[in-house]
Design an enzyme around this catalytic site. Structure first.
Site, short mmCIF file in Angstrom:
data_model
loop_
_atom_site.label_atom_id
_atom_site.label_comp_id
_atom_site.label_asym_id
_atom_site.label_seq_id
_atom_site.Cartn_x
_atom_site.Cartn_y
_atom_site.Cartn_z
N HIS B 123 4.75 -4.44 -7.51
CA HIS B 123 5.48 -3.27 -7.04
C HIS B 123 5.88 -2.36 -8.20
O HIS B 123 5.64 -1.16 -8.18
CB HIS B 123 6.73 -3.73 -6.26
CG HIS B 123 7.55 -2.61 -5.72
ND1 HIS B 123 8.67 -2.13 -6.35
CD2 HIS B 123 7.38 -1.83 -4.62
CE1 HIS B 123 9.17 -1.13 -5.66
NE2 HIS B 123 8.41 -0.93 -4.59
N CYS B 520 -7.98 6.42 -0.60
CA CYS B 520 -6.61 6.66 -1.03
C CYS B 520 -5.98 5.42 -1.62
O CYS B 520 -4.77 5.36 -1.78
CB CYS B 520 -5.78 7.22 0.11
SG CYS B 520 -5.64 6.10 1.50
#
Lengths: 612, 612
Positions: B123, B520
């Site tokens: 993350h 993406c």
């Protein structure tokens, strides 16, 4: 879904009528086989409630019919309690919020399980079907209040109270309804002479007729000798999946397993693996003996290691409590150390984490121990004159490099072991195809893998991005709202998962013509999925021991349907588009190759099968 | 991996030399473009430590170079503290065990992050690259001791002590090393006149030459107007991915979001969604304005809902403590209620659980609110005379039935909204291709989806069965032991994931010739992956705003390589097998269709681009 109370008599009487009509010369054996729906055979196997008694009772609640049959007994709320009660001679119904691999000993001791949470493929449901236990899962009416009491519907029960569950309808009843046991199971367990059971005779007859037409072999998923014995009783032609980790959950082994996992060095880990080796070897010897020469596919350690350790949140809560009370500093220290290791192993998505061959690659000593146990067991039986062909299966392979690394390791151990025993054995090293990447790169993986077994549980998970443990809630919603026709964990998804299987078969055969192909997911026992496996040209399906008879009949249906379709110009209803099937299954072109490597008689009696 | 201290000067001087040589007529513009490695451009963008000062310092430890550049500031150990310190004008380095979406406000406030755990796609690392922040991840030397102190290497630091981190090398230093900011960033932020920066002039020149040869468009992943502005500054030709959930983590919105999730009825949920609607609409208006007519792809809510709630284990520990102390019964009751809902939402594998379009299908009111916000924002700008073509993207579609259900809902809301505003807009409804099942059934999905955007982060997860959050440890091992050549989350796996992309493209074009295709995932900013996307014939790549320039240059390289390969009979080194590429990319046959629906000038100056 099975309507036991209505269907039960229909299934059993359908077989009776068909067999009688063949005996009277009114229909052919093939016609008889075609008249029985494979799922109808299931009705032969379950214990059932006395119909009169059940119809008088009002259900307390209703859950999912996750493990068919009927069970009645005293409530146990923990697996340990279930074991104690069983040991004291009590029939037990285990009631849990949900079950986990830690509960296995309790599940083994119970006649049936009732859970508050979980779907048709929850842990409780899958284990129930594998063990042949009764299960009602995801019953909203159940609320476990504390370690000793549970509310079911409007009523509170205490441990020891009687409860009856119908796993064919999902109904839960108060009290101890009388249960009638299946004659077929009694025969297989040696409790009843087959000659004394007309039901068994007819059941066996229909299946022998089915065997004479089917081309797909049927194996069973079995982890321990007891399951293998039942599988053989139902006519399984080998073990398609032995999950070695189930051997480590046994009470005498889990402490060693935990020490192995907590070890900080390879040397320390090897010390505990050495203790597991003889136990594991004995398991394999037991399995080989039961299967009496039929192939046994053994999968190396698969689940993430934290499954063998205490739960992270339980440890956190216990530590918080110990910190607050300030008592027992030594215990606090120990729990903190344990938590530190559990934290290291903790994963956000364990299904996609350090498991499968990733364990054996990062800790090769585990693979080495297991390969040694598999080969030593086979060598010892070979010395007794028994021929064993172990099929060693690497789980969760996604890249040929993984396959090669593990295969090289296994070959090395196998050579060393055979030399030590002075025995020369044939053995195979293959892989599960259970990741999309394995399916699309199957041509490369087959340069190393000597067989493929489709792990369609996991392949369904990753193809759909559905977690088996979590998806039940939205799969139910999807079915109700026409997004999904069927639960893809129950009925194989031909369009998506099936497309990947076709690619894998084409790729595998390209690099290794005649590669052995099987399926070992839960789908191996579902008639529609068995039909699809036949169409794909697999060599075998492997399913829960209790589904073997159903799979044998389903395989016969598939063969007859194919013969019918090729005879008649109008094809029967078929979910796989005709053109696609022609393009990739390549059943006809593959047959000669297969026949060359392993001749397969069309008609196989018990006797010829045993000689194989 | 980037060697900043060596490479930095090389990259910047490589551009200087190439531009000078073109100006002197020694090489062509194309040759100049070819001489610059795309990754070299990154060196223009990062703040760097004063070289002399850094070489005098000894690192305290070394982690992964997860977000390049240099940052120095005072240590904050919690996101809240980072926000407070930043508000007081302090430069902050956020130090965490690991980061989660809850930390976003603190990460926003910090100049850089240092984490003890996590890999190159953790993350912290992904957010750092998206935000353009400095990040050193998975640094073993870091041990967070408590809420106020952290050990780094041999030394204990307290909150407020100075720390310097080099995200290009992974080095961590004590003290406040002097940082030099990038001139390019200064220009884009309007702090420096472009005419005053020779570096910026040359950077822009090389990119304008690159634009004149590339055919692949480059968009950016941007969630808020600020990011969109930077993306435009780097020449992004639209937004390829706006993650709407990032808008809900903002401090003023998360309480409403939590209430929405805790709501027990659809009506209650709708009440809170109504409160989110105007906020969400303002977000979209901001994005549309920044993108000034370029396409904006907005993805509907994607993450599992528990990400917006407190952590389960934190609640369990707090409840255990409250129970033991016996104080504050009201708080205990509240926490128990919260935990009950968190337990309901708890999943064993949230990545494969109730997320993506499964949210919008089971709770259609969420999709309805988002569709309304998207369309109302577009209608309001249309009334101002601005032309907006929203591209509404459904996440995690695996079945055409999911796509159809969500599209029908969106169409209904869109028609109603346009009627209310009396505006007629063009808008598209498409999907991510991020599940293997979507790839293999793309022909069916394209009957409903008007565009495909490859979500290669998730597609890599499910294709490999690798959890992005957990796989770092064994991916590192795999790379060291030659099982893997590269981290598949950083460099697109052409053999496996790429094979599925090819199937999806072929399927999509079969049902909808000229279907708009983009990517993406994080791969959109990786040069090798950009090359592959060009070879596949995608319309655009979308990447982090700070990778846009790199992607533009990489796209030019890919176009030049292709032209070179087709001119010369000997093909250059290419990872995709020639025959396969020919079969499925179908670049040539697709071109005319594409040109018909959206004419694409080969040479695009800033001016013509803005008119589009």
């Amino acid at each position: 879904m099975l309507q036991t109370r209505v269907g039960k008599r229909t299934g059993i009487s359908a077989v009776k009528i068909a067999v009688d009509m063949v005996r009277e010369g009114l229909i052919s054996k093939q016609e008889a086989v075609q008249r029985i729906g494979p799922e109808q055979l299931a009705q032969y196997l379950y214990p059932i409630f006395d119909t009169k008694e059940e119809s008088k009772s009002n259900p307390l609640g209703k859950g999912l019919p996750a493990g068919p049959g009927a069970a009645a007994g005293k409530i146990a709320l923990t697996p340990d309690k279930a074991v104690t009660m069983k040991a004291a001679g009590t029939r037990v119904v285990l009631v849990r919020q949900e079950t986990s691999p830690d509960d296995i000993h309790g599940m083994n001791a119970a006649a049936g399980f009732l859970t508050a949470r979980g779907g048709m493929t929850s842990h409780a449901a899958v284990v129930a079907r594998q063990m042949g236990k009764v299960c009602v899962a995801g019953c909203d009416a159940v609320e476990v209040l504390d370690a000793q009491s549970v509310r079911i519907g409007a009523k509170v029960f205490r441990e020891g109270d009687y409860l009856s569950i119908n796993g064919s309808t999902g109904n839960v009843y108060e009290g101890d309804l009388p249960v009638v046991e299946s004659e077929i199971i009694q025969v297989i367990q040696g409790k009843l002479d087959p000659k004394q059971s007309d039901k068994y005779q007819r059941f066996a007859l229909i299946l022998s007729w089915a065997d004479s037409v089917r081309t797909l072999r049927v194996r069973a998923n079995a982890d321990v000798p007891d399951q293998a014995k039942i599988a053989r009783g139902f006519g399984a032609e080998g073990i398609g999946l032995c999950r070695t980790e189930h051997m480590f959950f046994a009470e005498d082994r889990i402490p060693i397993m935990q020490k192995m996992i907590l070890a900080r060095t390879k040397e320390e880990r090897e010390k505990f693996l050495d203790q597991l080796l003889p136990l594991q070897k004995q398991d394999f010897i037991g399995l080989y003996r039961e299967m009496a020469g039929f192939p046994v596919t053994i999968r190396l350690l698969d689940p993430p290691l934290h499954e063998f350790l205490p739960k992270r949140e339980d440890l956190m809560v216990e530590i918080a409590q110990l910190e607050l009370t300030g008592r027992d500093g030594a215990r606090l220290e120990e729990k903190r150390r344990l938590l530190a290791r559990v934290e290291e192993l903790h994963e956000f998505n364990p299904m996609l984490g350090l498991r499968g061959c990733r364990l054996g690659i990062t800790m090769p000593e585990i693979t080495r121990m297991q390969a040694r146990a598999i080969m030593e067991a086979a060598c010892e039986l070979a010395k007794e004159g028994k021929k064993i062909v172990p099929e060693i299966m690497i789980p969760l392979v996604g890249m040929v490099s993984e396959m090669k690394a593990q295969k090289d390791l296994i070959r090395e151990v196998a050579q060393e072991t055979m030399k030590r025993y002075n025995v020369k054995l044939t053995y195979l090293v293959g892989t599960m195809i259970e990741l999309p990447r394995a399916a699309v790169t199957a041509d490369r993986i087959a340069t190393e893998a000597e067989f493929f077994s489709f792990g369609t549980n996991d392949l369904t998970q990753t193809t759909f991005g559905f977690s088996r443990d979590d998806a039940a809630k939205f799969i139910d919603f999807y079915q109700t709202n026409n997004i999904l026709d069927a639960d893809p964990f129950a009925v194989l998804d031909r369009e998506g998962v099936g497309a990947l299987m076709k690619q894998a078969i084409a790729g595998g055969r390209k690099s290794r013509p005649g590669i052995k192909l099987g399926i070992c997911g839960e789908h191996g026992g579902d008639p529609s999925s068995v039909e699809f496996c036949h169409q794909l040209g697999l060599d075998y399906v492997s399913c829960s021991p209790y589904r073997v008879a159903i799979a044998r009949l389903a395989a016969a249906h598939a063969a007859l349907a194919e013969a019918g379709a090729s005879a008649a110009p109008s094809p029967r209803k078929q979910s796989v588009p005709r053109t696609k099937a022609k393009k990739t299954t390549a059943k006809k072109t593959a047959k000669p190759t297969k026949a060359k490597s392993a001749p397969k008689p069309r008609s196989r009696s018990r006797v010829t099968r045993k000689k194989r």
